[in-house]
Design a protein around this motif. Structure first.
Motif, PDB file in Angstrom:
ATOM      1  N   LEU A   1      43.198  42.539  57.865  1.00 24.56           N
ATOM      2  CA  LEU A   1      41.911  42.862  57.240  1.00 24.56           C
ATOM      3  C   LEU A   1      41.785  44.363  57.062  1.00 24.56           C
ATOM      4  CD1 LEU A   1      38.907  42.265  56.413  1.00 24.56           C
ATOM      5  CD2 LEU A   1      38.362  42.423  58.861  1.00 24.56           C
ATOM      6  N   ASP A   2      41.334  44.772  55.875  1.00 26.54           N
ATOM      7  CA  ASP A   2      41.000  46.175  55.600  1.00 26.54           C
ATOM      8  C   ASP A   2      39.700  46.167  54.812  1.00 26.54           C
ATOM      9  OD1 ASP A   2      40.737  48.789  54.755  1.00 26.54           O
ATOM     10  OD2 ASP A   2      42.809  49.001  54.067  1.00 26.54           O
ATOM     11  N   CYS A   3      38.612  46.583  55.455  1.00 17.48           N
ATOM     12  CA  CYS A   3      37.297  46.496  54.813  1.00 17.48           C
ATOM     13  C   CYS A   3      36.855  47.817  54.178  1.00 17.48           C
ATOM     14  CB  CYS A   3      36.247  45.975  55.785  1.00 17.48           C
ATOM     15  SG  CYS A   3      36.047  46.942  57.286  1.00 17.48           S
ATOM     16  N   PHE A   4      37.737  48.804  54.135  1.00 15.95           N
ATOM     17  CA  PHE A   4      37.548  50.019  53.337  1.00 15.95           C
ATOM     18  C   PHE A   4      38.828  50.189  52.519  1.00 15.95           C
ATOM     19  CE2 PHE A   4      34.866  50.623  57.069  1.00 15.95           C
ATOM     20  CZ  PHE A   4      33.674  51.091  56.525  1.00 15.95           C
ATOM     21  N   ALA A   5      39.098  49.238  51.633  1.00 19.74           N
ATOM     22  CA  ALA A   5      40.450  49.026  51.127  1.00 19.74           C
ATOM     23  C   ALA A   5      40.923  50.068  50.134  1.00 19.74           C
ATOM     24  CB  ALA A   5      40.554  47.629  50.505  1.00 19.74           C
ATOM     25  N   GLY A   6      40.022  50.756  49.435  1.00 17.84           N
ATOM     26  CA  GLY A   6      40.440  51.811  48.527  1.00 17.84           C
ATOM     27  C   GLY A   6      41.432  51.335  47.477  1.00 17.84           C
ATOM     28  N   SER A   7      42.582  51.956  47.440  1.00 13.31           N
ATOM     29  CA  SER A   7      43.584  51.634  46.413  1.00 13.31           C
ATOM     30  C   SER A   7      44.392  50.387  46.738  1.00 13.31           C
ATOM     31  CB  SER A   7      44.540  52.819  46.222  1.00 13.31           C
ATOM     32  OG  SER A   7      45.274  53.050  47.417  1.00 13.31           O
ATOM     33  N   GLY A   8      44.146  49.756  47.889  1.00 18.54           N
ATOM     34  CA  GLY A   8      44.836  48.506  48.222  1.00 18.54           C
ATOM     35  C   GLY A   8      46.191  48.657  48.864  1.00 18.54           C
TER      36      GLY A   8
ATOM     37  N   ALA B   1      38.195  51.320  42.774  1.00 16.93           N
ATOM     38  CA  ALA B   1      39.136  50.767  43.751  1.00 16.93           C
ATOM     39  C   ALA B   1      39.545  49.350  43.361  1.00 16.93           C
ATOM     40  CB  ALA B   1      38.511  50.778  45.143  1.00 16.93           C
ATOM     41  N   ILE B   2      38.590  48.556  42.941  1.00 13.59           N
ATOM     42  CA  ILE B   2      38.901  47.181  42.540  1.00 13.59           C
ATOM     43  C   ILE B   2      39.832  47.170  41.329  1.00 13.59           C
ATOM     44  CG2 ILE B   2      37.942  44.978  41.787  1.00 13.59           C
ATOM     45  CD1 ILE B   2      37.246  45.713  44.671  1.00 13.59           C
ATOM     46  N   ARG B   3      39.590  48.045  40.371  1.00  9.06           N
ATOM     47  CA  ARG B   3      40.450  48.108  39.188  1.00  9.06           C
ATOM     48  C   ARG B   3      41.894  48.416  39.591  1.00  9.06           C
ATOM     49  NH1 ARG B   3      35.690  50.239  36.618  1.00  9.06           N
ATOM     50  NH2 ARG B   3      36.134  52.366  37.304  1.00  9.06           N
ATOM     51  N   ILE B   4      42.047  49.372  40.509  1.00  9.89           N
ATOM     52  CA  ILE B   4      43.396  49.747  40.947  1.00  9.89           C
ATOM     53  C   ILE B   4      44.062  48.590  41.693  1.00  9.89           C
ATOM     54  CG2 ILE B   4      44.679  51.259  42.521  1.00  9.89           C
ATOM     55  CD1 ILE B   4      42.632  53.465  41.765  1.00  9.89           C
ATOM     56  N   MET B   5      43.314  47.940  42.589  1.00 12.38           N
ATOM     57  CA  MET B   5      43.891  46.830  43.353  1.00 12.38           C
ATOM     58  C   MET B   5      44.306  45.681  42.454  1.00 12.38           C
ATOM     59  SD  MET B   5      41.839  46.535  46.963  1.00 12.38           S
ATOM     60  CE  MET B   5      40.180  47.030  46.524  1.00 12.38           C
ATOM     61  N   ARG B   6      43.531  45.407  41.418  1.00 14.43           N
ATOM     62  CA  ARG B   6      43.862  44.304  40.514  1.00 14.43           C
ATOM     63  C   ARG B   6      45.173  44.566  39.772  1.00 14.43           C
ATOM     64  NH1 ARG B   6      39.051  43.412  36.667  1.00 14.43           N
ATOM     65  NH2 ARG B   6      39.488  41.197  36.631  1.00 14.43           N
ATOM     66  N   ARG B   7      45.448  45.828  39.485  1.00 13.42           N
ATOM     67  CA  ARG B   7      46.709  46.162  38.831  1.00 13.42           C
ATOM     68  C   ARG B   7      47.878  46.160  39.818  1.00 13.42           C
ATOM     69  NH1 ARG B   7      43.475  50.401  36.498  1.00 13.42           N
ATOM     70  NH2 ARG B   7      44.481  51.909  37.890  1.00 13.42           N
ATOM     71  N   ARG B   8      47.595  46.456  41.062  1.00 11.03           N
ATOM     72  CA  ARG B   8      48.649  46.744  42.041  1.00 11.03           C
ATOM     73  C   ARG B   8      49.113  45.517  42.831  1.00 11.03           C
ATOM     74  NH1 ARG B   8      47.881  51.235  46.890  1.00 11.03           N
ATOM     75  NH2 ARG B   8      50.095  51.486  47.390  1.00 11.03           N
ATOM     76  N   LEU B   9      48.226  44.562  43.053  1.00  9.22           N
ATOM     77  CA  LEU B   9      48.509  43.486  43.996  1.00  9.22           C
ATOM     78  C   LEU B   9      49.063  42.239  43.302  1.00  9.22           C
ATOM     79  CD1 LEU B   9      45.438  43.965  46.336  1.00  9.22           C
ATOM     80  CD2 LEU B   9      47.783  44.761  46.667  1.00  9.22           C
ATOM     81  N   PRO B  10      49.614  41.301  44.081  1.00  8.62           N
ATOM     82  CA  PRO B  10      50.296  40.145  43.490  1.00  8.62           C
ATOM     83  C   PRO B  10      49.396  39.294  42.593  1.00  8.62           C
ATOM     84  CG  PRO B  10      50.871  40.352  45.804  1.00  8.62           C
ATOM     85  CD  PRO B  10      49.768  41.338  45.544  1.00  8.62           C
TER      86      PRO B  10
END
Length: 293
Positions: A229-236, A258-267
């Protein structure tokens, strides 16, 4: 489990089931009182540009994007306390918390964490030391962060000693050839550079942490198949590392960038909970599912 939550982390944490996570890593705002900013630039050829490069050709810099947030709370500890109480509840019986903070707040935060977890559950203060950035002329340059490690139960926490990356001996001749070749376990002082401006790892998020730093934590204090769990997730970064190491993850952030970056970065199978596709300017990565909270 691969989930991103968009929203204020406190009500989301309160809705999650007890004992969910074997490991929690958080990198909350450091309460510096200023703006955390990261600007991304690119250099293009321009005969009237303000920079001179190879063979005397002129260039100019263009701003691609700019990310920032205001890092200030009137009462930082009052902001943290209810979240840390929930984090303790969410940890499994063998779980660990890595709390990433800087020198301005670490002493106050440790007192608060001692009250919530108990002093007997404090395991380590890890110093992440780096060597990058400006150097003031009237004090020693601050080139480290603090990571406080607490465990749910000091008698039964996870620590995978054999899975931790090894580092070179400072005096390999004294260690002998066999030990020198194998390297040694890191101590509680970790030397690692920040994410370099030109690195392929760079996302443009202001407070992005290097993947090898998080990987050491994930390998040491969780096992394959467990949930982080990471509840200050930032760039993911936590999610990116967990996906590579066969861990599940739950990430929370209330910053749309942050959400935009995570959506591009994660599976591709990562689920986004909260908001709607129109809340984020960037198109989601292929296969990312969006559900209402």
């Amino acid at each position: 489990m691969r989930k991103i939550y968009f929203g204020d982390n406190l009500p989301i944490l309160r809705d999650l089931p007890s004992g969910l996570a074997d490991l929690v890593y958080i990198d909350p705002p450091f309460n510096t009182g200023g703006w955390q900013t990261r600007t991304r630039l690119r250099t293009v050829r321009d005969d009237n540009g303000d920079r001179v490069g190879f063979q005397g050709k002129r260039y100019r810099s263009e701003q691609i994007s700019k990310s920032q947030f205001h890092d200030q709370f009137d009462d930082f500890l009052a902001f943290l306390e209810p979240r840390l109480i929930e984090i303790k509840r969410l940890l499994s019986d063998s779980g660990s918390l890595y709390f990433h903070i800087d020198y301005r707040e670490v002493h106050y935060c440790k007192v608060l964490l001692d009250q919530i977890f108990g002093r007997d559950c404090f395991l380590n203060e890890i110093i992440w030391a780096y060597d990058y950035g400006g150097r003031p002329k009237r004090r020693w340059p601050a080139k480290h962060d603090n990571i406080l490690l607490y465990v749910k139960d000091p008698q039964r926490y996870t620590f995978n000693r054999d899975d931790i990356d090894r580092i070179p001996y400072m005096a390999p001749g004294l260690a002998g050839p066999e030990k020198a070749a194998k390297g040694k376990l890191p101590t509680d002082t970790w030397w690692h550079t920040i994410v370099a401006p030109g690195s392929k790892e760079r996302t443009g998020y202001p407070t992005q942490k290097p993947e090898p730093l998080i990987e050491r934590i994930v390998r040491a204090s969780s096992s394959a198949g467990s949930i982080v769990l990471d509840c200050f997730a930032g760039s993911g970064t936590t999610g990116a590392v967990c996906a590579r190491l066969d861990r599940g993850f739950v990430l929370i952030d209330n910053n749309a960038e942050a959400i935009r970056i995570m959506r591009r970065r994660l599976p591709r199978d990562t689920e986004l909970i909260g908001g709607a596709p129109g809340d984020f300017e960037a198109a989601p990565a292929p296969g990312v599912q969006v559900a209402r909270a």
